[in-house]
Design an enzyme around this catalytic site. Structure first.
Site, PDB file in Angstrom:
ATOM      1  N   LYS A 177     -49.286 -55.934 -38.874  1.00 19.18           N
ATOM      2  CA  LYS A 177     -49.912 -54.876 -39.669  1.00 19.18           C
ATOM      3  C   LYS A 177     -51.424 -54.947 -39.498  1.00 19.18           C
ATOM      4  O   LYS A 177     -52.071 -55.849 -39.997  1.00 19.18           O
ATOM      5  CB  LYS A 177     -49.565 -54.990 -41.152  1.00 19.18           C
ATOM      6  N   GLU A 252     -55.991 -67.675 -42.508  1.00 15.45           N
ATOM      7  CA  GLU A 252     -57.367 -67.780 -42.001  1.00 15.45           C
ATOM      8  C   GLU A 252     -58.201 -66.933 -42.944  1.00 15.45           C
ATOM      9  O   GLU A 252     -58.162 -65.705 -42.868  1.00 15.45           O
ATOM     10  CB  GLU A 252     -57.462 -67.212 -40.581  1.00 15.45           C
ATOM     11  N   CYS A 286     -66.063 -63.994 -40.521  1.00 15.24           N
ATOM     12  CA  CYS A 286     -65.657 -65.056 -41.446  1.00 15.24           C
ATOM     13  C   CYS A 286     -66.496 -66.307 -41.254  1.00 15.24           C
ATOM     14  O   CYS A 286     -66.750 -67.038 -42.197  1.00 15.24           O
ATOM     15  CB  CYS A 286     -64.182 -65.373 -41.249  1.00 15.24           C
ATOM     16  N   GLU A 387     -68.518 -65.267 -50.776  1.00 18.75           N
ATOM     17  CA  GLU A 387     -68.621 -64.651 -49.451  1.00 18.75           C
ATOM     18  C   GLU A 387     -69.050 -63.190 -49.622  1.00 18.75           C
ATOM     19  O   GLU A 387     -68.373 -62.408 -50.277  1.00 18.75           O
ATOM     20  CB  GLU A 387     -67.266 -64.715 -48.751  1.00 18.75           C
TER      21      GLU A 387
HETATM   22  P1  NAP Z   1     -58.474 -58.378 -46.923  1.00 19.81           P
HETATM   23  O1  NAP Z   1     -58.846 -57.365 -47.907  1.00 19.81           O
HETATM   24  O2  NAP Z   1     -58.013 -59.697 -47.398  1.00 19.81           O
HETATM   25  O3  NAP Z   1     -57.358 -57.707 -45.986  1.00 19.81           O
HETATM   26  C1  NAP Z   1     -56.811 -58.344 -44.863  1.00 19.81           C
HETATM   27  C2  NAP Z   1     -55.473 -57.723 -44.537  1.00 19.81           C
HETATM   28  O4  NAP Z   1     -54.552 -57.974 -45.605  1.00 19.81           O
HETATM   29  C3  NAP Z   1     -55.514 -56.202 -44.383  1.00 19.81           C
HETATM   30  O5  NAP Z   1     -54.618 -55.820 -43.366  1.00 19.81           O
HETATM   31  C4  NAP Z   1     -55.048 -55.738 -45.742  1.00 19.81           C
HETATM   32  O6  NAP Z   1     -54.541 -54.434 -45.776  1.00 19.81           O
HETATM   33  C5  NAP Z   1     -53.989 -56.759 -46.061  1.00 19.81           C
HETATM   34  N1  NAP Z   1     -53.654 -56.875 -47.490  1.00 19.81           N
HETATM   35  C6  NAP Z   1     -54.432 -56.571 -48.553  1.00 19.81           C
HETATM   36  N2  NAP Z   1     -53.747 -56.803 -49.702  1.00 19.81           N
HETATM   37  C7  NAP Z   1     -52.530 -57.262 -49.348  1.00 19.81           C
HETATM   38  C8  NAP Z   1     -51.379 -57.671 -50.079  1.00 19.81           C
HETATM   39  N3  NAP Z   1     -51.350 -57.663 -51.412  1.00 19.81           N
HETATM   40  N4  NAP Z   1     -50.279 -58.074 -49.391  1.00 19.81           N
HETATM   41  C9  NAP Z   1     -50.288 -58.108 -48.044  1.00 19.81           C
HETATM   42  N5  NAP Z   1     -51.344 -57.720 -47.300  1.00 19.81           N
HETATM   43  C10 NAP Z   1     -52.457 -57.311 -47.940  1.00 19.81           C
HETATM   44  O7  NAP Z   1     -59.660 -58.689 -45.923  1.00 19.81           O
HETATM   45  P2  NAP Z   1     -60.570 -57.639 -45.155  1.00 19.81           P
HETATM   46  O8  NAP Z   1     -61.512 -57.035 -46.132  1.00 19.81           O
HETATM   47  O9  NAP Z   1     -59.736 -56.759 -44.308  1.00 19.81           O
HETATM   48  O10 NAP Z   1     -61.374 -58.619 -44.184  1.00 19.81           O
HETATM   49  C11 NAP Z   1     -62.446 -59.388 -44.583  1.00 19.81           C
HETATM   50  C12 NAP Z   1     -62.025 -60.803 -44.952  1.00 19.81           C
HETATM   51  O11 NAP Z   1     -61.344 -61.397 -43.864  1.00 19.81           O
HETATM   52  C13 NAP Z   1     -63.189 -61.716 -45.222  1.00 19.81           C
HETATM   53  O12 NAP Z   1     -62.956 -62.461 -46.386  1.00 19.81           O
HETATM   54  C14 NAP Z   1     -63.237 -62.630 -44.025  1.00 19.81           C
HETATM   55  O13 NAP Z   1     -63.816 -63.879 -44.237  1.00 19.81           O
HETATM   56  C15 NAP Z   1     -61.831 -62.723 -43.657  1.00 19.81           C
HETATM   57  N6  NAP Z   1     -61.675 -63.096 -42.249  1.00 19.81           N
HETATM   58  C16 NAP Z   1     -61.299 -64.368 -41.953  1.00 19.81           C
HETATM   59  C17 NAP Z   1     -61.194 -64.777 -40.640  1.00 19.81           C
HETATM   60  C18 NAP Z   1     -60.792 -66.186 -40.291  1.00 19.81           C
HETATM   61  O14 NAP Z   1     -60.347 -66.406 -39.187  1.00 19.81           O
HETATM   62  N7  NAP Z   1     -60.921 -67.145 -41.175  1.00 19.81           N
HETATM   63  C19 NAP Z   1     -61.471 -63.880 -39.627  1.00 19.81           C
HETATM   64  C20 NAP Z   1     -61.859 -62.580 -39.962  1.00 19.81           C
HETATM   65  C21 NAP Z   1     -61.949 -62.207 -41.284  1.00 19.81           C
HETATM   66  P3  NAP Z   1     -55.561 -53.186 -45.998  1.00 19.81           P
HETATM   67  O15 NAP Z   1     -55.909 -52.772 -44.652  1.00 19.81           O
HETATM   68  O16 NAP Z   1     -54.815 -52.151 -46.754  1.00 19.81           O
HETATM   69  O17 NAP Z   1     -56.722 -53.707 -46.762  1.00 19.81           O
END
Ligand code: NAP
Ligand code: MG
Length: 499
Positions: A177, A252, A286, A387
């Site tokens: 997804k 992650e 991240c 963050e």
């Molecule tokens: P996010 O809001 O946590 O969303 C990530 C993914 O999860 C999206 O596809 C999102 O769908 C989905 N999601 C949201 N709520 C969910 C639920 N209840 N159940 C299942 N899936 C769900 O993060 P983001 O805003 O897209 O990305 C930014 C974050 O990613 C930052 O915190 C960053 O640090 C982290 N990140 C971490 C890494 C690493 O390798 N450590 C790398 C890149 C990014 P939607 O598209 O509908 O929101």
């Protein structure tokens, strides 16, 4: 405008309820694609397809070299379509063209690595388990089964490959997804996979929202493994949902990585490195170096030199190769970032540069925020603990190496870290004391598919990349083969079983 359907069981289909959504360009605010929106019923169908492909399909037992050759075909298509994919990544995600070029070429390079890894089974002998000649002990790594992969929007194609590559190399089937904000290149990947001739159901791609498609995937008891990249807040939710069925998870998540400059650092290099660490992709990484720890002796000059360079950064159209700083992904993300900037000022930090939404008329439709540096930050402030995921750097002064290490480790996160110094041994000894998964010495952002990447503490669970990363998609199996066959020599000879 492009339009995309769901990719399930080798077919392109509409959502069961016919719903669609639009993905927009964060620079122009205009729609770039209309995309079928997967709901619970579609996810159910995708899991059924992945389950059948794993349980009854040819994929898990296919010769390793054939699996590898199919992955390699996709690498070739990504390389052949590089220019088009760069353009799509820029318009769907607001990535600058310079970053997008790197992303697409790294996506191909990573997949090539996983294709090579797929060619050989992970298997070894465990020596010394019994007296010589008594038994043979095989350690083999088998696919876990059906993988659900959920990814964010900051590196859309790269993230998709970073899930698909190792999951498939280990012999699993997968449902991916993509982020609702950046589905385009993942859907192009679906087309490439379809043309490459993967067996149906091995790869399914279901664009949709976290709240419905994401949750339906995570809650489906037929999923064996969840691989999630995203925020720590959603990571916590996913882990809690997965606990119902003890579904394995790799998470992650977020970071608040500390970048420590020692007083003997090459200042020219460290100033550029610190700017690169935080402002690359507008801070939406991240592993961004979002806390900069400066020794009191260097503090003022270092900040002045950074601020001078920040004022010379070009904020603008991400399609223009001269642009350094593009837009943030969405209005919501910009509001979040501006909220943190207000909180920094309220808590008493000083704005050294930036802090506003640019007023240039040419930028009015984009979600821009000026690159921003706060000084006088205390590590207890929200801008040092939480963050932000935007172009905001918190500068924290320190007096001794011990104090720098203790500030760096005073965080719920533990993803990345960095040390700038002319003394490799001193830098290395600090690197070893940092509680995080990756440390760069005189460098930043170098993440390779060949080295494990992931977080300590609330930055995550498990690792991606390298052999360690592939093993996250595999179950370890020990096979004990008796080589004696004589009852009197068994250790259980005089235990339970009557002679
Ligand atoms: P996010 O809001 O946590 O969303 C990530 C993914 O999860 C999206 O596809 C999102 O769908 C989905 N999601 C949201 N709520 C969910 C639920 N209840 N159940 C299942 N899936 C769900 O993060 P983001 O805003 O897209 O990305 C930014 C974050 O990613 C930052 O915190 C960053 O640090 C982290 N990140 C971490 C890494 C690493 O390798 N450590 C790398 C890149 C990014 P939607 O598209 O509908 O929101
Ligand atoms: Mg978009």
């Amino acid at each position: 405008m492009r339009s995309y359907q769901l990719f399930i069981n080798g077919q392109f289909i509409d959502a069961a309820d016919g719903r669609t959504f639009e993905s927009t360009d964060p620079f122009t605010g205009k729609p770039v694609a209309s995309v079928a929106r997967a709901g619970a019923e579609d996810v159910h169908r995708a899991v059924t397809a992945a389950r059948a492909a794993f349980d009854r399909g040819p994929w898990p037992s296919m010769p390793h070299t054939e699996r590898s050759a199919l992955l390699k075909k996709v690498v070739d298509v990504i390389n052949a379509r590089q220019q088009e994919l760069i353009g799509l990544e820029v318009s769907d995600s607001g990535s600058t063209i310079r970053k997008a070029k790197e992303d697409i070429s790294l996506a191909a390079r990573s997949l090539n690595y996983f294709a090579k890894m797929a060619a050989q089974p992970l298997e070894s002998e465990i020596d010394g388990l019994s007296k010589p000649g008594f038994s043979r002990n095989i350690l083999t790594w088998e696919p876990i089964g059906v993988v659900a992969a959920i990814i964010p929007w900051n590196f859309p194609l790269k993230m998709a490959i970073w899930k698909l590559g190792p999951a498939l190399a280990a012999g699993n089937t997968i449902i991916l997804k993509p982020s609702e904000l950046t589905p385009v290149t993942a859907m192009e990947l679906a087309r490439m996979v379809s043309e490459a001739g993967f067996p149906p159901g091995v790869i399914n791609i279901v664009p949709g929202f976290g709240s419905d498609a994401g949750e339906a995937l995570v809650r489906d008891p037929r999923v064996d493994k969840i691989s999630f990249t995203g925020s720590t807040a959603v990571g916590r939710k996913i882990m809690s949902m997965a606990s119902e069925t003890l579904t394995k998870v790799t998470l992650e998540c977020g970071g608040k990585s500390a970048n420590i400059v020692l007083e003997d650092a090459d200042v020219d290099l460290a100033v550029d490195g610190a700017l690169y660490a935080i402002f690359y992709h507008q801070g939406q990484c991240c592993e961004a170096g979002s806390r900069l720890l400066l020794p009191e002796s260097l503090h003022d000059t270092f900040v002045d030199r950074m601020a001078a360079k920040v004022r010379r950064m070009t904020i603008g159209d991400p399609n223009d190769p001269a642009t350094d700083i593009g837009p943030l992904i969405s209005r919501q993300q910009r509001e979040r970032v501006m909220g943190y900037i207000e909180s920094g000022s309220r808590e008493g930090a000083t704005l050294a540069v930036g802090g506003r939404i640019p007023t240039d008329k040419k930028l009015e439709h984009g979600m821009f925020v000026e690159p921003t540096i706060f000084t006088g930050v205390k590590n207890s402030m929200r801008i040092a603990q939480e963050e932000i995921f935007g172009p905001v750097l918190s500068v924290i002064p320190y007096a001794t190496d011990d104090e720098a290490v203790s500030i760096a480790n005073d965080s719920i996160y533990g993803l990345g870290g960095g040390v700038w110094s002319a003394d490799r041994d001193r830098a290395l000894s600090i690197a070893r004391r940092l509680r995080c998964g990756t440390v760069w010495i005189n460098e930043w952002h170098l993440i390779s598919e060949k080295a494990p990447f992931g977080g300590y503490k609330q930055s995550g669970i498990g690792r991606e990349f390298g052999v360690e990363g592939i093993k996250e998609y595999a179950e370890a199996k020990h096979i004990h083969v008796d080589e004696v066959g004589i009852r009197a020599k068994k250790f259980w000879y005089d235990t339970v079983v009557p002679k």
